[in-house]
Scaffold this motif. Structure first.
Motif, PDB file in Angstrom:
ATOM      1  N   VAL A   1      40.074  39.394  29.630  1.00 38.98           N
ATOM      2  CA  VAL A   1      41.199  38.814  30.362  1.00 38.98           C
ATOM      3  C   VAL A   1      42.102  39.929  30.871  1.00 38.98           C
ATOM      4  N   TYR A   2      42.367  39.914  32.165  1.00 38.28           N
ATOM      5  CA  TYR A   2      43.296  40.868  32.776  1.00 38.28           C
ATOM      6  C   TYR A   2      44.550  40.115  33.215  1.00 38.28           C
ATOM      7  N   ALA A   3      45.700  40.682  32.919  1.00 44.21           N
ATOM      8  CA  ALA A   3      46.982  40.060  33.289  1.00 44.21           C
ATOM      9  C   ALA A   3      48.005  41.160  33.535  1.00 44.21           C
ATOM     10  N   ASP A   4      49.225  40.755  33.888  1.00 43.00           N
ATOM     11  CA  ASP A   4      50.286  41.752  34.000  1.00 43.00           C
ATOM     12  C   ASP A   4      50.869  42.000  32.614  1.00 43.00           C
ATOM     13  N   ASP A   5      51.972  42.728  32.542  1.00 40.65           N
ATOM     14  CA  ASP A   5      52.516  43.118  31.237  1.00 40.65           C
ATOM     15  C   ASP A   5      53.562  42.149  30.697  1.00 40.65           C
ATOM     16  N   ALA A   6      53.493  40.885  31.131  1.00 40.19           N
ATOM     17  CA  ALA A   6      54.405  39.883  30.584  1.00 40.19           C
ATOM     18  C   ALA A   6      54.190  39.764  29.075  1.00 40.19           C
TER      19      ALA A   6
ATOM     20  N   LYS B   1      41.525  33.396  37.914  1.00 31.56           N
ATOM     21  CA  LYS B   1      40.372  33.570  38.790  1.00 31.56           C
ATOM     22  C   LYS B   1      39.279  34.305  38.035  1.00 31.56           C
ATOM     23  N   ASP B   2      38.064  33.766  38.107  1.00 30.74           N
ATOM     24  CA  ASP B   2      36.897  34.369  37.478  1.00 30.74           C
ATOM     25  C   ASP B   2      36.296  35.380  38.454  1.00 30.74           C
ATOM     26  N   ARG B   3      36.207  36.623  38.030  1.00 30.06           N
ATOM     27  CA  ARG B   3      35.678  37.646  38.926  1.00 30.06           C
ATOM     28  C   ARG B   3      34.190  37.469  39.202  1.00 30.06           C
TER      29      ARG B   3
ATOM     30  N   ASN C   1      35.684  31.510  41.122  1.00 30.80           N
ATOM     31  CA  ASN C   1      36.350  30.218  41.028  1.00 30.80           C
ATOM     32  C   ASN C   1      37.758  30.368  40.463  1.00 30.80           C
ATOM     33  N   VAL C   2      38.594  29.391  40.810  1.00 23.16           N
ATOM     34  CA  VAL C   2      40.008  29.408  40.442  1.00 23.16           C
ATOM     35  C   VAL C   2      40.367  28.136  39.681  1.00 23.16           C
ATOM     36  N   ALA C   3      41.259  28.260  38.706  1.00 23.64           N
ATOM     37  CA  ALA C   3      41.891  27.115  38.042  1.00 23.64           C
ATOM     38  C   ALA C   3      43.379  27.396  38.008  1.00 23.64           C
ATOM     39  N   ALA C   4      44.195  26.369  38.174  1.00 29.30           N
ATOM     40  CA  ALA C   4      45.644  26.570  38.183  1.00 29.30           C
ATOM     41  C   ALA C   4      46.349  25.313  37.717  1.00 29.30           C
ATOM     42  N   ARG C   5      47.529  25.505  37.121  1.00 33.73           N
ATOM     43  CA  ARG C   5      48.269  24.363  36.580  1.00 33.73           C
ATOM     44  C   ARG C   5      49.769  24.593  36.682  1.00 33.73           C
TER      45      ARG C   5
ATOM     46  N   GLY D   1      33.976  35.054  32.885  1.00 33.10           N
ATOM     47  CA  GLY D   1      34.776  36.256  33.027  1.00 33.10           C
ATOM     48  C   GLY D   1      33.994  37.451  33.538  1.00 33.10           C
ATOM     49  N   PRO D   2      34.697  38.561  33.654  1.00 32.21           N
ATOM     50  CA  PRO D   2      36.122  38.712  33.319  1.00 32.21           C
ATOM     51  C   PRO D   2      37.022  37.871  34.218  1.00 32.21           C
ATOM     52  N   VAL D   3      38.212  37.550  33.718  1.00 33.78           N
ATOM     53  CA  VAL D   3      39.123  36.706  34.468  1.00 33.78           C
ATOM     54  C   VAL D   3      40.462  37.411  34.673  1.00 33.78           C
TER      55      VAL D   3
END
Length: 233
Positions: free
Chosen positions: A134-139, A100-102, A106-110, A62-64
């Motif tokens: 961890v950074y994300a949207d406001d979901a 995505k790791d800043r 690298n990327v992981a997806a599922r 991270g950060p991711v």
């Protein structure tokens, strides 16, 4: 390549074309360029994609950045008999969660069947330690996640200090350009193979072409994929 009747040069050309094409290569192009049947080219591509199968590990320091995207045709473009008629938004589409790791980029997806709290937070915890930022949207699904900070997309906020998901969204952009510009359709049944393919190619971008091809060939060892398994129910 086990039990393949195709010459090694065909495999070599196909892997080269795949690794040097940002948005991938259609089976029709391989069919024309390599002089093989279209269904053979399609099978060949899926066998190459086995090299990119993602293995779960706590590998992102991270950060991711974490985000979800949706894949599938627009309802308005579908025949009336195939429309879901469930309203607007990601209707009848397949969800994919990505990270995505800043630091490493690298990327992981599922592919996921739900974007609820347990699914999305479970995906994050499989790849990072509790101390990872961890950074994300406001979901709402991310509420309660350890060391989490959000950016409020719901009110058109896309950057708040270090909080944003621009990096992982750039990965979605490449995958969607491939979807619309090259493949035109990725069935839910095979979508994870395409996701693995593009995540894997993204993670190998620092290598030169020969090194990428060597990695793919080595990663295919022991991963046999029969045509009947691809087309079977």
């Amino acid at each position: 390549m086990q039990s393949s009747k195709l010459p090694l040069r065909i495999w070599g050309y196909a892997i080269y074309l795949e690794m040097t094409s940002l948005k991938g290569v259609s089976s029709m192009k391989l069919h024309r360029d390599l002089g093989i049947k279209q269904d053979t080219a399609w099978h060949l591509q899926h066998r190459i994609r086995t090299a990119f199968i993602q293995e779960i590990s706590n590998e992102f320091a991270g950060p991711v950045e974490v985000d979800e995207s949706y894949f599938g045709g627009l309802e308005k473009n579908k025949h009336a008999s195939k429309k879901a008629n469930l309203g607007r938004g990601p209707v009848a589409k397949t969800a994919v969660v990505g990270m995505k790791d800043r630091d490493s980029n690298n990327v992981a997806a599922r592919v996921v069947t739900s974007t609820d709290k347990s699914t999305l937070q479970g995906f994050v915890r499989e790849h990072v330690e509790d101390s990872t930022k961890v950074y994300a949207d406001d979901a709402r699904a991310y509420i309660g996640l350890e060391n989490h900070e959000s950016v409020k997309h719901s009110v058109s906020e896309y950057v708040n200090g270090q909080a944003h998901t621009n990096g992982v969204e750039s990965f979605w952009a490449v995958l969607k350009r491939a979807y619309h510009g090259v493949y035109h359709h990725m069935s839910p049944k095979h979508l994870q193979r395409y996701v693995d393919q593009f995540a894997g190619k993204h993670n190998l971008r620092g290598l030169d072409t020969i090194q990428q091809m060597n990695h793919v060939i080595a990663a295919m060892v022991g991963k046999r994929l029969m045509y009947k398994d691809l087309v079977g129910k």
